[in-house]
Design an enzyme around this catalytic site. Structure first.
Site, short mmCIF file in Angstrom:
data_model
loop_
_atom_site.label_atom_id
_atom_site.label_comp_id
_atom_site.label_asym_id
_atom_site.label_seq_id
_atom_site.Cartn_x
_atom_site.Cartn_y
_atom_site.Cartn_z
N LYS A 55 0.85 -1.20 0.00
CA LYS A 55 0.00 0.00 0.00
C LYS A 55 0.88 1.24 0.00
O LYS A 55 1.92 1.28 0.68
CB LYS A 55 -0.91 -0.03 1.23
CG LYS A 55 -1.96 1.06 1.27
CD LYS A 55 -2.90 0.88 2.46
CE LYS A 55 -4.00 1.91 2.51
NZ LYS A 55 -4.92 1.72 3.66
N SER A 88 -9.77 1.52 2.61
CA SER A 88 -8.95 2.33 1.74
C SER A 88 -7.85 1.55 1.01
O SER A 88 -7.27 2.08 0.07
CB SER A 88 -8.30 3.45 2.55
OG SER A 88 -7.40 2.92 3.49
N SER A 93 -9.88 -0.77 6.74
CA SER A 93 -9.30 -0.63 5.40
C SER A 93 -8.60 -1.85 4.83
O SER A 93 -8.29 -1.86 3.64
CB SER A 93 -8.33 0.55 5.38
OG SER A 93 -9.07 1.72 5.21
N1 GLN Z 1 -13.30 3.98 6.10
C1 GLN Z 1 -12.63 4.32 7.33
C2 GLN Z 1 -12.20 5.76 7.29
O1 GLN Z 1 -12.38 6.38 6.27
C3 GLN Z 1 -11.47 3.43 7.56
C4 GLN Z 1 -10.27 3.76 6.78
C5 GLN Z 1 -9.07 2.97 7.16
O2 GLN Z 1 -9.17 1.93 7.80
N2 GLN Z 1 -7.90 3.50 6.82
O3 GLN Z 1 -11.68 6.28 8.23
#
Ligand code: GLN
Length: 475
Positions: free
Chosen positions: A69, A144, A168
């Site tokens: 990532k 994400s 994410s």
């Molecule tokens: N969807 C969640 C957020 O926007 C989780 C994102 C993540 O785990 N980085 O904060």
């Protein structure tokens, strides 16, 4: 053809041919990609594979390709968090997990697309454009870590790393039909992970099998003096997966099947729980009464931490810099032009929640709710061994469907964020299909009891074939 081969299969292929050939064949697949999962491919990947062939590396991942990532720092390889503000930033050091991977012989193929600074559930907020779901390219891959999940599901790489602050790793794993683990907070060093909300996040592996997840954990987990929250704990994840689930006690939180859950997802997950019963486990309903407050508390805490973590991006040291006659003009123009809308929204809301007068009203209150959510887990997990429910309340939604309505995107995280508030481990495994799209079963464990959830996930895999289905194979 190497696509969708697991680590054991890849190592066999390397023994029969070479690491160079295996790497080359993945790079070719990436060249013909239709999911936009990579933001950068590493120009030294082939060279690295060749030197592994020459020197006979004997690490557990010798010659195994991996994708990372784009918020995990890689020495000499651009790391942008899929943001314009980090365009051109090349870290001068490796994250702890990258050091470990390189030492184990892994070949980094490139960096994967993500929601900007990991803020999102769909990978649509990337500066580099949306990643597409390989099962249906009109749909999001989740986020994400959408790039990390989509490239594994598309067979462009066997395994990858993502990060999970509020879901994410698990969300894109569920939406793309692969396995994804969010380890216990403290299991893996966050040194070199560009922080979004550091009290919540962990790096986590994605793969097409539970065994590969365990192999990756054996490599990347462990203590690192540069992350004081990481802990020293001897464990072989791979050895732990083999036992069956006879006698396993499963708790099913009613709250995870709440308002807005898709009927197909609900049925698929209950079928999976019934399968566990056939396999010798038992289940009971449990109550997690504070679940309904978790989403609000999560977003206040995550945005507050983000507003502070992202203060460092001002054009002085990293990446993009806008022109300005003096520092103040340069810094504010850099931030105005460099950050996307969602990131700006969160910095503003987080700054607001931390400001005098609102700190107690919002931030402190959210911290109190966090304790209550954690107590729900402590109580439920004192009665059962693991908790199970849907990772996501719906299958992957359409690209563009929710992007103009941030609240509806936040609501999609309802079943994943409580886990990060509590710091417990959780894995998402493919458990079937709804609307021809993959569904993820979420298995949650006690702190540092990855072994039990990995074992439960592995047993399920041994007794079902959902994880063997590939995009295009479900009518
Ligand atoms: N969807 C969640 C957020 O926007 C989780 C994102 C993540 O785990 N980085 O904060």
């Amino acid at each position: 053809m190497v696509a969708w081969t697991d680590i054991t299969g890849i190592r066999q292929k390397i023994a029969e041919s070479s690491a160079e050939e295996v790497t080359a064949s993945y790079l070719e697949k990436i060249d013909n990609s239709c999911v936009n999962g990579f933001v950068t491919t590493w120009d030294k990947a082939l060279e690295t594979a060749k030197s592994i062939d020459k020197e006979g590396q004997d690490g557990p991942l010798a010659g195994v390709p991996i994708a990372i990532k784009d918020n995990i720092s890689t020495n000499g390889l651009s790391t942008t968090c899929s943001s314009k503000i980090l365009q051109g930033y090349v870290p001068p050091y490796d994250a702890h997990v990258i050091e470990k991977l390189r030492a184990a012989g892994a070949v980094i193929l490139g960096k994967t697309n993500m929601d900007e600074f990991a803020m999102g559930t769909s990978t649509e907020s990337s500066y580099y454009g949306a990643t597409l779901n390989p099962w249906d390219t009109d749909r999001v891959p989740g986020g994400s870590s959408g790039g990390s999940a989509a490239v594994v599901a598309a067979g462009e790489v066997p395994v990858s790393l993502g990060s999970d602050t509020g879901g994410s790793v698990r969300c894109p794993a569920a939406f793309c039909g692969v396995v994804g683990l969010k380890p216990t907070y403290g299991c893996i060093s966050r040194f070199g992970l560009i922080s979004y909300a550091n009290s919540l996040e962990q790096i986590g592996p994605l793969a097409t099998s539970v065994a590969d997840i365990a192999t990756l954990m054996d490599v990347v987990a462990g203590y690192d003096a540069r992350d004081s929250t990481s802990i020293n704990r001897e464990n072989s994840y791979s050895d732990s997966i083999k036992d069956d689930v006879d006698g396993l006690k499963i708790g099913v939180p009613e709250e995870y099947f709440g308002e807005g859950i898709d009927e197909g997802v609900e049925k698929t997950v209950w079928d999976a729980i019934a399968k566990y019963e056939d396999m010798g486990a038992s289940w009971q309903k449990v109550s997690m009464p504070h679940t309904k407050y978790a989403l609000a508390a999560y977003y206040i805490i995550a945005m507050s931490e983000a507003s502070s973590n992202l203060a460092r991006f001002d054009g002085t040291r990293y990446g993009f810099r806008a022109d300005g006659d003096n520092w103040h003009v340069m810094a504010s123009k850099t931030r105005a032009e460099g950050f996307g809308d969602e990131v700006k929204r969160r910095i503003l809301l987080g700054t607001y929640a931390l400001s005098a007068g609102y700190h107690d009203k919002y931030y402190l209150k959210a911290l109190k709710v966090r304790t209550l959510v954690k107590q729900d887990f402590d109580k439920a997990l004192s009665e059962v061994d693991v908790l199970m429910g849907p990772t996501m309340p719906t299958p992957a939604f359409k690209i563009g469907e929710k992007i103009d309505d941030p609240l509806s995107l936040y609501l999609a995280d309802v079943n994943t964020v409580p886990i990060n508030l509590a710091g417990v481990p959780s894995i998402s495994v493919p458990c079937g299909f709804a609307d021809k799209m993959p569904v993820g079963l979420q298995i949650i464990g006690k702190h540092f009891d990855e072994n039990t959830i990995l074992r439960a996930a592995y047993s399920f895999e041994q007794n079902t074939d959902h994880h063997t289905k590939r995009p295009g194979e479900v009518a």
